[in-house]
Scaffold this active site. Structure first.
Site, short mmCIF file in Angstrom:
data_model
loop_
_atom_site.label_atom_id
_atom_site.label_comp_id
_atom_site.label_asym_id
_atom_site.label_seq_id
_atom_site.Cartn_x
_atom_site.Cartn_y
_atom_site.Cartn_z
N TYR A 27 -30.01 16.12 -45.85
CA TYR A 27 -31.11 15.91 -46.82
C TYR A 27 -31.45 17.21 -47.57
CZ TYR A 27 -32.00 11.71 -43.93
OH TYR A 27 -31.89 10.56 -43.20
N ASP A 83 -38.81 12.66 -39.47
CA ASP A 83 -37.36 12.49 -39.46
C ASP A 83 -36.72 13.23 -40.63
OD1 ASP A 83 -35.03 10.59 -38.34
OD2 ASP A 83 -34.85 10.71 -40.52
N HIS A 120 -25.19 12.03 -37.18
CA HIS A 120 -25.64 11.25 -38.34
C HIS A 120 -24.76 10.03 -38.63
CE1 HIS A 120 -28.15 11.86 -42.23
NE2 HIS A 120 -27.88 10.58 -42.07
N LYS A 158 -30.47 15.74 -37.72
CA LYS A 158 -29.15 15.11 -37.49
C LYS A 158 -28.03 16.04 -37.91
CE LYS A 158 -31.46 10.94 -39.15
NZ LYS A 158 -32.28 11.36 -40.28
N1 LIG Z 1 -29.62 7.81 -40.46
C1 LIG Z 1 -29.33 7.44 -41.70
O1 LIG Z 1 -28.16 7.27 -42.08
C2 LIG Z 1 -30.47 7.23 -42.65
C3 LIG Z 1 -30.22 6.62 -43.89
C4 LIG Z 1 -31.31 6.42 -44.74
C5 LIG Z 1 -32.58 6.83 -44.37
N2 LIG Z 1 -32.79 7.46 -43.15
C6 LIG Z 1 -34.13 7.89 -42.72
O2 LIG Z 1 -35.00 6.75 -42.78
C7 LIG Z 1 -36.12 7.05 -43.62
C8 LIG Z 1 -36.63 5.81 -44.31
O3 LIG Z 1 -35.65 5.24 -45.15
P1 LIG Z 1 -35.67 5.38 -46.74
O4 LIG Z 1 -36.46 6.57 -47.10
O5 LIG Z 1 -34.26 5.34 -47.22
O6 LIG Z 1 -36.34 4.03 -47.23
P2 LIG Z 1 -37.74 3.25 -46.97
O7 LIG Z 1 -38.64 4.04 -46.11
O8 LIG Z 1 -37.33 1.87 -46.58
O9 LIG Z 1 -38.32 3.13 -48.44
C9 LIG Z 1 -38.79 4.25 -49.16
C10 LIG Z 1 -39.20 3.75 -50.55
O10 LIG Z 1 -40.26 2.80 -50.42
C11 LIG Z 1 -41.38 3.19 -51.22
N3 LIG Z 1 -42.57 2.88 -50.43
C12 LIG Z 1 -42.94 3.40 -49.24
N4 LIG Z 1 -44.07 2.83 -48.80
C13 LIG Z 1 -44.44 1.93 -49.74
C14 LIG Z 1 -45.53 1.03 -49.85
N5 LIG Z 1 -46.45 0.94 -48.89
N6 LIG Z 1 -45.60 0.24 -50.96
C15 LIG Z 1 -44.65 0.33 -51.93
N7 LIG Z 1 -43.59 1.17 -51.89
C16 LIG Z 1 -43.50 1.95 -50.80
C17 LIG Z 1 -41.21 4.66 -51.47
O11 LIG Z 1 -41.73 4.96 -52.74
P3 LIG Z 1 -42.97 5.98 -52.93
O12 LIG Z 1 -42.43 7.35 -52.65
O13 LIG Z 1 -43.32 5.76 -54.36
O14 LIG Z 1 -44.03 5.55 -51.99
C18 LIG Z 1 -39.70 4.84 -51.44
O15 LIG Z 1 -39.16 4.60 -52.74
C19 LIG Z 1 -35.55 8.11 -44.58
O16 LIG Z 1 -36.55 8.75 -45.32
C20 LIG Z 1 -34.76 8.96 -43.63
O17 LIG Z 1 -35.61 9.83 -42.91
C21 LIG Z 1 -31.73 7.64 -42.30
#
Ligand SMILES: NC(=O)c1ccc[n+]([C@@H]2O[C@H](COP(=O)([O-])OP(=O)(O)OC[C@H]3O[C@@H](n4cnc5c(N)ncnc54)[C@H](OP(=O)(O)O)[C@@H]3O)[C@@H](O)[C@H]2O)c1
Length: 313
Positions: free
Chosen positions: A94, A89, A152, A119
């Site tokens: 980004y 994704d 998005h 997106k």
């Molecule tokens: N459509 C939208 O508006 C929107 C908004 C936000 C995000 N997104 C998409 O959704 C994806 C996921 O959301 P996100 O990246 O915001 O947050 P997330 O996946 O909920 O959390 C990522 C964070 O969690 C940590 N992490 C991951 N696995 C872990 C584990 N097993 N144990 C401990 N810590 C862990 C990572 O740190 P480390 O790097 O240290 O592992 C990072 O700081 C994004 O990357 C993006 O592609 C879309």
């Protein structure tokens, strides 16, 4: 399993053992987590698909790339794919599509085995701009089609963007089109004006903001819910939450794994992001246990029904 797949499976399993050994080394080198939660015996990863409303199959667990950039992004994507992730994704906003593309290329996996989402950002909304943004994303990603393209945010000229996306979809340049951060009334408006119902709505969802109402609305319309921030980026203490930890203790799983298993059992696509191999492995290792009804209900009781990202609203 046919012979070809069986062979593939064995190869993948051998590879995962190697990766697991690498993760162990990485931990000693201070690159990984202190606890691997079963990653040293990671079973063969087989990520189920969900079938979208147009018949296209999409993996139920994928890899998010928000906040990853440059070499870290390229290596993270290449590593994620080699571990078994197939859904990647990204988004124009980004500013990492070229690094995601480089990671995909580095992985050596055939394009048709991957599921790539991008997106269109608010600044590119509207018929003409969305078409240009799409072509730019393709170039940066080094591909000639996308599996999923999303609006998005429901801002700007949404209908102009959707018209462009419907055309690209009908021309076969996008396998499925969808939206992100849309509320039910915004979905209604789009569905009333166009032929193609969004295949996916990617919205914030995690233990503290479960989005039950939105989910209940989307289900009968056959709009697949996809969770962004499935781990809440660790906000509100998700990684140390005692309720999740107590459930995880029973299965020797981390709070992240319990959360991802909960999304999976709800039939919701999750795209956790990590810059660390050990976490990427951990997040894949959720298919060898099952939460029972009372555990699902206990997690349901954690819902605060409130965004944990007020700055993005
Ligand atoms: N459509 C939208 O508006 C929107 C908004 C936000 C995000 N997104 C998409 O959704 C994806 C996921 O959301 P996100 O990246 O915001 O947050 P997330 O996946 O909920 O959390 C990522 C964070 O969690 C940590 N992490 C991951 N696995 C872990 C584990 N097993 N144990 C401990 N810590 C862990 C990572 O740190 P480390 O790097 O240290 O592992 C990072 O700081 C994004 O990357 C993006 O592609 C879309």
């Amino acid at each position: 399993m046919n012979q070809k797949n069986q062979k593939k499976g064995i190869k993948r399993r051998d590879f995962l053992k190697t990766s697991a050994a690498f993760a162990g080394t990485a931990m000693f080198m201070g690159m990984g987590t202190s606890k691997l939660f079963g990653a040293t015996s990671l079973p063969e990863v087989s990520i189920e698909n969900v079938t979208l409303n147009n018949g296209v199959k999409m993996p139920i667990l994928g890899f998010g790339t928000y906040g990853l950039n440059g070499d870290v992004c390229q290596q993270s994507v290449a590593d994620a794919i080699s571990l078994g992730y197939r859904l990647i994704d990204t988004a124009t906003v980004y500013r990492n599509e070229e690094f995601v593309g480089a990671g995909i290329k580095q992985s050596g996996i055939k394009r048709e085995e991957l599921f790539i989402t991008s997106k269109v950002w608010v600044d590119d909304s509207g018929y003409e701009k969305a078409k240009i943004a799409f072509e730019t994303s393709l170039k940066k990603l080094g591909t000639d089609y996308l599996d999923l393209y999303l609006i998005h945010r429901p801002r700007g000229d949404v209908k102009g963007s959707w018209k462009a996306m419907e055309e690209l979809y009908k021309e076969g340049k996008i396998r499925a089109i969808g939206v992100s951060n849309f509320e039910p009334h915004q979905l209604d408006d789009l569905m009333a004006s166009f032929d193609v119902t969004p295949a996916v709505n990617q919205i914030e969802s995690h233990a503290f903001f479960q989005q039950n109402k939105a989910h209940a609305y989307m289900k009968p319309h056959k709009i697949q819910m996809e969770a962004w921030a499935p781990l809440a980026e660790g906000r509100n203490g998700l990684f140390t939450n005692e309720t999740l930890a107590a459930i995880g203790k029973k299965y020797n799983k981390s709070n992240a794994q319990v959360s991802l298993r909960w999304h999976y059992q709800r039939g919701i696509i999750a795209i956790p992001r990590s810059s660390q191999t050990a976490h990427r492995m951990e997040n894949l290792n959720i298919f060898d246990f099952e939460l029972d009804q009372s555990e699902m209900q206990t997690i349901a009781s954690l819902d605060l029904n409130k965004t944990q990202f007020p700055e993005w609203s």
